[in-house]
Design an enzyme around this catalytic site. Structure first.
Site, PDB file in Angstrom:
ATOM      1  N   LYS A 158       0.156   4.887  -5.853  1.00  0.00           N
ATOM      2  CA  LYS A 158      -1.284   5.287  -7.096  1.00  0.00           C
ATOM      3  C   LYS A 158      -1.926   6.552  -6.920  1.00  0.00           C
ATOM      4  O   LYS A 158      -1.979   7.183  -7.982  1.00  0.00           O
ATOM      5  CB  LYS A 158      -1.661   3.938  -6.987  1.00  0.00           C
ATOM      6  CG  LYS A 158      -2.844   3.655  -8.120  1.00  0.00           C
ATOM      7  CD  LYS A 158      -4.189   4.128  -7.621  1.00  0.00           C
ATOM      8  CE  LYS A 158      -4.612   3.869  -6.557  1.00  0.00           C
ATOM      9  NZ  LYS A 158      -5.449   2.491  -6.470  1.00  0.00           N
ATOM     10  N   GLU A 194     -25.896  14.991  -3.605  1.00  0.00           N
ATOM     11  CA  GLU A 194     -27.411  15.187  -3.150  1.00  0.00           C
ATOM     12  C   GLU A 194     -28.325  14.289  -4.149  1.00  0.00           C
ATOM     13  O   GLU A 194     -29.522  13.911  -3.731  1.00  0.00           O
ATOM     14  CB  GLU A 194     -27.942  16.746  -3.397  1.00  0.00           C
ATOM     15  CG  GLU A 194     -28.181  17.050  -4.731  1.00  0.00           C
ATOM     16  CD  GLU A 194     -28.411  18.534  -4.850  1.00  0.00           C
ATOM     17  OE1 GLU A 194     -29.377  19.011  -4.236  1.00  0.00           O
ATOM     18  OE2 GLU A 194     -27.649  19.485  -5.408  1.00  0.00           O
ATOM     19  N   CYS A 254      -1.598   1.632  -3.030  1.00  0.00           N
ATOM     20  CA  CYS A 254      -2.564   2.678  -2.751  1.00  0.00           C
ATOM     21  C   CYS A 254      -2.073   4.214  -2.854  1.00  0.00           C
ATOM     22  O   CYS A 254      -2.459   5.052  -3.594  1.00  0.00           O
ATOM     23  CB  CYS A 254      -3.410   2.479  -1.623  1.00  0.00           C
ATOM     24  SG  CYS A 254      -3.334   0.949  -0.766  1.00  0.00           S
ATOM     25  N   TYR A 276      -8.948  -3.402 -11.377  1.00  0.00           N
ATOM     26  CA  TYR A 276      -9.082  -1.682 -11.315  1.00  0.00           C
ATOM     27  C   TYR A 276      -7.638  -1.250 -11.328  1.00  0.00           C
ATOM     28  O   TYR A 276      -7.464  -0.346 -11.699  1.00  0.00           O
ATOM     29  CB  TYR A 276      -9.499  -1.578  -9.694  1.00  0.00           C
ATOM     30  CG  TYR A 276      -8.739  -1.890  -8.525  1.00  0.00           C
ATOM     31  CD1 TYR A 276      -7.797  -0.969  -8.038  1.00  0.00           C
ATOM     32  CD2 TYR A 276      -8.779  -3.269  -8.098  1.00  0.00           C
ATOM     33  CE1 TYR A 276      -6.996  -1.326  -6.784  1.00  0.00           C
ATOM     34  CE2 TYR A 276      -8.044  -3.640  -6.830  1.00  0.00           C
ATOM     35  CZ  TYR A 276      -7.091  -2.582  -6.405  1.00  0.00           C
ATOM     36  OH  TYR A 276      -6.283  -3.062  -5.491  1.00  0.00           O
ATOM     37  N   CYS A 296       0.879  -1.319  -0.048  1.00  0.00           N
ATOM     38  CA  CYS A 296      -0.062  -0.032  -0.157  1.00  0.00           C
ATOM     39  C   CYS A 296       0.867   1.137  -0.104  1.00  0.00           C
ATOM     40  O   CYS A 296       0.745   2.025  -0.689  1.00  0.00           O
ATOM     41  CB  CYS A 296      -0.653   0.068   1.356  1.00  0.00           C
ATOM     42  SG  CYS A 296      -1.852   1.439   1.475  1.00  0.00           S
ATOM     43  N   HIS A 303     -26.778  21.014  -1.144  1.00  0.00           N
ATOM     44  CA  HIS A 303     -27.019  21.650  -2.610  1.00  0.00           C
ATOM     45  C   HIS A 303     -26.046  22.786  -2.681  1.00  0.00           C
ATOM     46  O   HIS A 303     -25.753  23.516  -1.796  1.00  0.00           O
ATOM     47  CB  HIS A 303     -28.409  22.278  -2.813  1.00  0.00           C
ATOM     48  CG  HIS A 303     -28.820  22.707  -4.038  1.00  0.00           C
ATOM     49  ND1 HIS A 303     -28.918  21.915  -5.160  1.00  0.00           N
ATOM     50  CD2 HIS A 303     -28.837  23.844  -4.606  1.00  0.00           C
ATOM     51  CE1 HIS A 303     -29.004  22.511  -6.330  1.00  0.00           C
ATOM     52  NE2 HIS A 303     -29.240  23.691  -5.993  1.00  0.00           N
ATOM     53  N   GLU A 320      -6.909   2.053 -13.454  1.00  0.00           N
ATOM     54  CA  GLU A 320      -6.145   3.173 -12.872  1.00  0.00           C
ATOM     55  C   GLU A 320      -4.902   3.792 -13.597  1.00  0.00           C
ATOM     56  O   GLU A 320      -4.854   4.917 -13.825  1.00  0.00           O
ATOM     57  CB  GLU A 320      -5.915   2.676 -11.524  1.00  0.00           C
ATOM     58  CG  GLU A 320      -7.350   2.649 -10.536  1.00  0.00           C
ATOM     59  CD  GLU A 320      -6.943   2.371  -9.152  1.00  0.00           C
ATOM     60  OE1 GLU A 320      -7.919   2.526  -8.384  1.00  0.00           O
ATOM     61  OE2 GLU A 320      -5.859   1.687  -8.746  1.00  0.00           O
TER      62      GLU A 320
HETATM   63  C1  LIG Z   1      -0.876  -0.744  -7.688  1.00  0.00           C
HETATM   64  C2  LIG Z   1      -1.933  -1.045  -6.371  1.00  0.00           C
HETATM   65  C3  LIG Z   1      -2.850  -0.182  -6.145  1.00  0.00           C
HETATM   66  C4  LIG Z   1      -3.549  -0.624  -4.937  1.00  0.00           C
HETATM   67  N1  LIG Z   1      -4.525   0.464  -4.627  1.00  0.00           N
HETATM   68  C5  LIG Z   1      -5.211   0.057  -3.529  1.00  0.00           C
HETATM   69  C6  LIG Z   1      -6.137   1.081  -3.001  1.00  0.00           C
HETATM   70  O1  LIG Z   1      -6.332   2.159  -3.706  1.00  0.00           O
HETATM   71  N2  LIG Z   1      -7.230   0.929  -1.973  1.00  0.00           N
HETATM   72  C7  LIG Z   1      -6.814  -0.420  -1.405  1.00  0.00           C
HETATM   73  O2  LIG Z   1      -7.587  -0.520  -0.533  1.00  0.00           O
HETATM   74  N3  LIG Z   1      -5.942  -1.321  -1.634  1.00  0.00           N
HETATM   75  C8  LIG Z   1      -5.246  -1.022  -2.861  1.00  0.00           C
HETATM   76  N4  LIG Z   1      -4.293  -1.906  -3.273  1.00  0.00           N
HETATM   77  C9  LIG Z   1      -4.175  -3.210  -2.221  1.00  0.00           C
HETATM   78  C10 LIG Z   1      -3.567  -3.191  -1.028  1.00  0.00           C
HETATM   79  O3  LIG Z   1      -2.070  -2.421  -1.533  1.00  0.00           O
HETATM   80  C11 LIG Z   1      -3.411  -4.447  -0.572  1.00  0.00           C
HETATM   81  O4  LIG Z   1      -4.576  -5.183  -0.233  1.00  0.00           O
HETATM   82  C12 LIG Z   1      -2.615  -4.378   0.774  1.00  0.00           C
HETATM   83  O5  LIG Z   1      -1.454  -3.667   0.699  1.00  0.00           O
HETATM   84  C13 LIG Z   1      -2.574  -5.820   1.561  1.00  0.00           C
HETATM   85  O6  LIG Z   1      -1.918  -5.736   2.806  1.00  0.00           O
HETATM   86  P1  LIG Z   1      -0.874  -6.762   3.285  1.00  0.00           P
HETATM   87  O7  LIG Z   1      -0.658  -6.738   4.703  1.00  0.00           O
HETATM   88  O8  LIG Z   1      -1.719  -8.214   3.132  1.00  0.00           O
HETATM   89  O9  LIG Z   1       0.361  -7.133   2.396  1.00  0.00           O
HETATM   90  P2  LIG Z   1       1.495  -6.098   2.208  1.00  0.00           P
HETATM   91  O10 LIG Z   1       1.001  -4.625   2.246  1.00  0.00           O
HETATM   92  O11 LIG Z   1       1.793  -6.428   0.677  1.00  0.00           O
HETATM   93  O12 LIG Z   1       2.562  -6.421   2.972  1.00  0.00           O
HETATM   94  C14 LIG Z   1       3.248  -7.774   2.831  1.00  0.00           C
HETATM   95  C15 LIG Z   1       4.638  -7.448   3.442  1.00  0.00           C
HETATM   96  O13 LIG Z   1       5.319  -8.712   3.721  1.00  0.00           O
HETATM   97  C16 LIG Z   1       6.813  -8.786   3.384  1.00  0.00           C
HETATM   98  N5  LIG Z   1       7.092 -10.169   3.051  1.00  0.00           N
HETATM   99  C17 LIG Z   1       6.671 -10.869   2.081  1.00  0.00           C
HETATM  100  N6  LIG Z   1       7.389 -12.064   2.396  1.00  0.00           N
HETATM  101  C18 LIG Z   1       8.263 -12.088   3.275  1.00  0.00           C
HETATM  102  C19 LIG Z   1       9.146 -12.780   3.983  1.00  0.00           C
HETATM  103  N7  LIG Z   1       9.312 -13.961   3.798  1.00  0.00           N
HETATM  104  N8  LIG Z   1       9.908 -12.184   5.037  1.00  0.00           N
HETATM  105  C20 LIG Z   1       9.734 -11.009   5.470  1.00  0.00           C
HETATM  106  N9  LIG Z   1       8.860 -10.000   4.852  1.00  0.00           N
HETATM  107  C21 LIG Z   1       8.133 -10.483   3.745  1.00  0.00           C
HETATM  108  C22 LIG Z   1       6.674  -7.642   1.989  1.00  0.00           C
HETATM  109  O14 LIG Z   1       7.958  -7.286   1.678  1.00  0.00           O
HETATM  110  C23 LIG Z   1       5.787  -6.665   2.340  1.00  0.00           C
HETATM  111  O15 LIG Z   1       6.271  -5.684   2.929  1.00  0.00           O
HETATM  112  C24 LIG Z   1      -3.470  -1.701  -4.361  1.00  0.00           C
HETATM  113  C25 LIG Z   1      -2.512  -2.569  -4.738  1.00  0.00           C
HETATM  114  C26 LIG Z   1      -1.581  -2.367  -5.749  1.00  0.00           C
HETATM  115  C27 LIG Z   1      -0.728  -3.127  -6.074  1.00  0.00           C
END
Ligand SMILES: Cc1cc2nc3c(=O)[nH]c(=O)nc-3n(C[C@H](O)[C@H](O)[C@H](O)COP(=O)(O)OP(=O)(O)OC[C@H]3O[C@@H](n4cnc5c(N)ncnc54)[C@H](O)[C@@H]3O)c2cc1C
Length: 451
Positions: free
Chosen positions: A51, A440, A48, A177, A43, A435, A181
């Site tokens: 983006k 609205e 997010c 999406y 994110c 308004h 975007e």
């Molecule tokens: C281009 C794009 C736009 C988006 N826009 C939106 C939006 O507008 N609104 C919205 O709600 N959502 C949006 N999302 C989705 C949102 O980013 C994800 O749903 C959210 O970040 C998921 O959170 P998470 O905690 O599951 O994983 P993440 O935030 O991805 O975190 C996972 C973390 O785990 C770490 N990791 C992975 N494997 C290991 C390991 N083995 N050891 C140590 N660390 C590890 C990674 O490096 C990462 O930092 C978007 C996604 C993308 C790709």
């Protein structure tokens, strides 16, 4: 005597992992979190936030074009992609620092490196074994590009955020999406943009009126939308990419972005070795409390493939902390999760689509309006805003609200509260509008367009 090094060991400091870790620590748990790449996860770094910053940047193009209708004349315009990326990167660094501080202030130990699950109570990080009562898998997801000749020349959203220069032409493959975007971002920044989707109409799963309206609006702006086709081959000559499409046509572009799906980042994590069941697509199988098939291992966020959205990952992390360390077993709620597409123009949606409501057996009344936004009466821009309500005939409850138009995301958030309170159409109607606003219209639609 404490049996384990930690009460909770979280793998992944993204949206879900950070929330679960810091709230668990606030309940007195001894927590460590491992992060291998970037604090704040997708994110903050490649999702997010960057983006939305690029979306803002892309909207200025239209804003400049709209100025004369309001009496403004501006001089020569120049857009500097490198400056935008530099400023965006600075902001991300600032946010990374905030995440680091949030974890430190909560007393969570941050370990930077790649973590793997060794057994139900042990993780390994850079060869060191750490024991823990519970393991939380919060590793997120990763873009996937299908294999075809030349697929190695395609980029994903990850690289799009760091392009060294703005391409003259771009092909965006994918109709979800993220694809929509990025098509809006590139087009708004003056890039000749073609978007491809193999199905009949993009944004599958969204209400059909959103899908159709957005396609019309994007085409009117000049995005080359092509459905029922996709890239089957990419050839590279010099700095140019030649894409052959499944319909036989050939396109040239400097960049081809694939936004065709994301898979859980679970490979090489040792989960199956520890007894954790994964779905075919690699997602962790979890119950309503985010527990995997192993009692001490939990998973939240994108890697469970429930709803890939930041606020959902956060809600799952929060619920888990309550379940494990606050004596309050909590199931995250997926009721009326609002969501937006930051396309140009925006889409906002909450509740059931018309098709989903009918498929569930509801007899529905449909209210829909389409109008020229007040702002564009002076700019002359040919843009329509669409708003739609799906209402259950028997109970009068509003089942779904859908919108394409400026500020759709901001407007939809409030509607989600109304839907969660079980608001009826009569209650929408008795609410006084603001308004003049587009919002609205949601409380003034009186004519049924379909039943
Ligand atoms: C281009 C794009 C736009 C988006 N826009 C939106 C939006 O507008 N609104 C919205 O709600 N959502 C949006 N999302 C989705 C949102 O980013 C994800 O749903 C959210 O970040 C998921 O959170 P998470 O905690 O599951 O994983 P993440 O935030 O991805 O975190 C996972 C973390 O785990 C770490 N990791 C992975 N494997 C290991 C390991 N083995 N050891 C140590 N660390 C590890 C990674 O490096 C990462 O930092 C978007 C996604 C993308 C790709």
């Amino acid at each position: 005597m404490t049996q384990y090094d930690y009460d909770l060991f979280t793998i992944g400091a993204g949206s879900g992992g950070v929330r679960a870790s810091r709230v668990s620590a606030s309940f007195g748990a001894r927590v460590a979190v491992a992060e291998e790449r970037y604090l704040g996860g997708t994110c903050v770094n490649v999702g997010c936030i960057p983006k939305k910053l690029l979306v803002y940047a892309s909207h200025y193009g239209e804003d400049f074009a709209d100025l004369p209708g309001y009496g403004w004349t501006v001089g020569a315009r120049h857009f500097d992609w490198a400056k935008l990326i530099e400023n965006k990167n600075k902001e991300i660094l600032r946010l990374n620092g905030i995440y680091r501080k949030v974890l430190a202030d909560a007393g969570v130990t941050l370990i930077e490196g790649h973590a793997e699950v060794v057994d139900p109570h042990t993780v390994a990080i850079d060869g060191k074994h750490i024991t823990t009562k519970y393991i939380l898998v919060a590793v997120g997801s990763w873009p996937s590009v299908p294999k075809f000749p030349g697929s190695e020349f395609a980029i994903t959203s990850n690289e799009a955020f760091y392009l060294p220069s703005l391409p003259e032409r771009v092909i965006v493959a994918g109709g979800g999406y993220i694809g929509v975007e990025f098509a809006g971002i590139f087009h708004g920044l003056g890039v000749h943009t073609t978007q491809l989707y193999r199905g009949e109409l993009f944004l599958r799963g969204f209400d059909d009126d959103i899908r159709k309206t957005l396609a019309d609006e994007m085409r009117k702006r000049g995005v080359d939308l092509r459905f029922q086709t996709c890239v089957s081959k990419i050839e590279k000559t010099g700095g140019l990419l030649k894409a052959t499409l499944t319909d036989g046509s050939v396109l040239e572009a400097e960049q081809i972005l694939f936004a065709t799906g994301r898979g859980s980042k679970t490979p090489d994590l040792g989960l199956e070795r520890a007894g954790v069941k994964l779905k075919k697509n690699g997602a962790v199988v979890v119950d309503e409390y985010s527990k995997s098939t192993v009692d001490s291992i939990y998973a939240v966020g994108d890697c469970t493939d429930r709803m890939m959205l930041t606020p959902v990952a956060i809600a799952e992390g929060m619920a888990l902390a309550n379940t494990l360390f606050n004596n309050k077993p909590t199931m995250p709620s997926y009721l009326n999760v609002p969501t937006a597409v930051f396309s140009t123009p925006n889409c906002g949606t909450v509740g059931l689509t018309e098709a989903a409501a009918r498929a569930r057996g509801h007899i529905v009344d449909i209210y829909r309006t389409s109008f020229k936004p007040l702002r564009h009466t002076l700019t002359g821009r040919d843009e329509r805003t669409m708003m739609k309500l799906v209402v259950d005939q028997a109970s009068d409850k509003v089942l779904g609200c859908h919108m394409v138009g400026a500020d759709a995301a901001e407007i939809t958030q409030g509607l989600a509260i109304a839907l969660n309170c079980g608001a009826t159409k009569a209650q929408f109607d008795m609410t006084i509008g603001i308004h003049p606003s587009a919002a609205e219209e949601f409380v003034t639609m009186r004519t049924k367009v379909a039943s």
